[in-house]
Design an enzyme around this catalytic site. Structure first.
Site, PDB file in Angstrom:
ATOM      1  N   ALA A  34      87.599  68.165  -6.045  1.00 11.31           N
ATOM      2  CA  ALA A  34      86.344  68.433  -5.495  1.00 11.31           C
ATOM      3  C   ALA A  34      85.767  70.122  -5.838  1.00 11.31           C
ATOM      4  O   ALA A  34      85.387  70.889  -5.216  1.00 11.31           O
ATOM      5  CB  ALA A  34      86.471  68.727  -3.770  1.00 11.31           C
ATOM      6  N   CYS A  35      85.832  70.036  -7.347  1.00 10.36           N
ATOM      7  CA  CYS A  35      85.827  71.466  -7.823  1.00 10.36           C
ATOM      8  C   CYS A  35      84.195  71.199  -8.736  1.00 10.36           C
ATOM      9  O   CYS A  35      84.045  70.049  -9.146  1.00 10.36           O
ATOM     10  CB  CYS A  35      86.773  71.687  -8.796  1.00 10.36           C
ATOM     11  SG  CYS A  35      86.724  73.241  -9.944  1.00 10.36           S
ATOM     12  N   GLY A  36      83.740  72.171  -9.152  1.00  9.48           N
ATOM     13  CA  GLY A  36      82.533  72.221 -10.061  1.00  9.48           C
ATOM     14  C   GLY A  36      82.698  71.573 -11.402  1.00  9.48           C
ATOM     15  O   GLY A  36      81.984  71.247 -12.249  1.00  9.48           O
ATOM     16  N   THR A  38      85.282  69.501 -11.657  1.00  7.85           N
ATOM     17  CA  THR A  38      85.775  68.060 -11.756  1.00  7.85           C
ATOM     18  C   THR A  38      85.188  67.030 -12.705  1.00  7.85           C
ATOM     19  O   THR A  38      85.931  66.092 -13.225  1.00  7.85           O
ATOM     20  CB  THR A  38      85.656  67.697 -10.130  1.00  7.85           C
ATOM     21  OG1 THR A  38      86.485  68.555  -9.410  1.00  7.85           O
ATOM     22  CG2 THR A  38      86.252  66.255 -10.034  1.00  7.85           C
TER      23      THR A  38
END
Length: 160
Positions: A34-36, A38
Site C-alpha cells: 500500500a505504498c506509492g 507498490t
C-alpha cells in the site's frame, strides 16, 4: 561472512537458507502493498521474467515499518502480489529492516552496501543487488525504478 550464511523465513514460516541461491544474481527488496512505490512490483516482475533463465532471482521481503504500508498476513500479501501484479518471484515472510528487531540479513546488507544512503533503510522498495559470489554490489533508493538496474544485472549475469 556472506549472505549465504543467513537463513530467512518464507511466507509460510519455513526456514530458507540463502545458500540455496549460490551462483545467482539477486535483487533483494523490502516491499509494501500500500505504498506509492507498490506499482514497482510490475517492473520487478518484468525484470524477473527477462533474466530468471540466466540465473537471476528477486527476493521480496514485505516490511510494515514505513507508514504501516504492508498490512495483512504473509498469505494476504503474497496473494495480493500474485493477483494484482502477477508476481512469480519469491515473497518471503514479513520482516523489519531497521531498529532492534531488524532482520540479521538486513543488518548485513546495510553494513556491506556502498553509497550515501546511510545506515538505515529510508523507505519501502530499497533494493540491494548481489553478485554471483554473494557480494553486495549496489544499493538503490526506493525511487530507482527496477528497469534502471537492468544494465548492471546483465553485466553481473555475463560473469560466470
Amino acid at each position: 561472512m556472506s549472505i549465504y550464511d543467513f537463513t530467512v523465513k518464507d511466507s509460510k514460516g519455513n526456514d530458507v537458507p540463502l545458500s540455496n541461491y549460490k551462483e545467482k544474481v539477486l535483487l533483494i527488496v523490502n516491499t509494501a502493498t500500500a505504498c506509492g512505490f507498490t506499482p514497482q512490483y510490475k517492473d520487478l516482475q518484468d525484470l524477473y521474467l527477462q533474466y530468471k533463465d540466466q540465473g537471476f532471482e528477486i527476493l521480496d521481503f514485505p516490511c510494515n515499518q514505513f507508514g504501516k504500508q504492508a498490512p495483512g498476513t504473509n498469505d494476504e500479501i503474497t496473494s495480493f502480489c500474485e493477483m494484482k501484479y502477477k508476481t512469480t518471484f519469491t515473497t518471503f515472510g514479513k520482516i523489519e529492516v531497521n531498529g532492534d528487531n531488524a532482520d540479521p540479513l538486513y543488518k548485513y546488507l546495510k553494513q556491506n552496501s556502498k553509497g550515501i544512503l546511510g545506515d538505515s533503510i529510508k523507505w519501502n522498495f530499497t533494493k540491494f543487488l548481489i553478485d554471483r559470489e554473494g557480494n553486495v554490489i549496489e544499493r538503490y533508493a526506493p525511487i530507482t525504478n527496477p528497469s534502471k538496474i537492468a544494465g548492471t544485472i546483465e553485466k553481473l549475469l555475463a560473469k560466470q
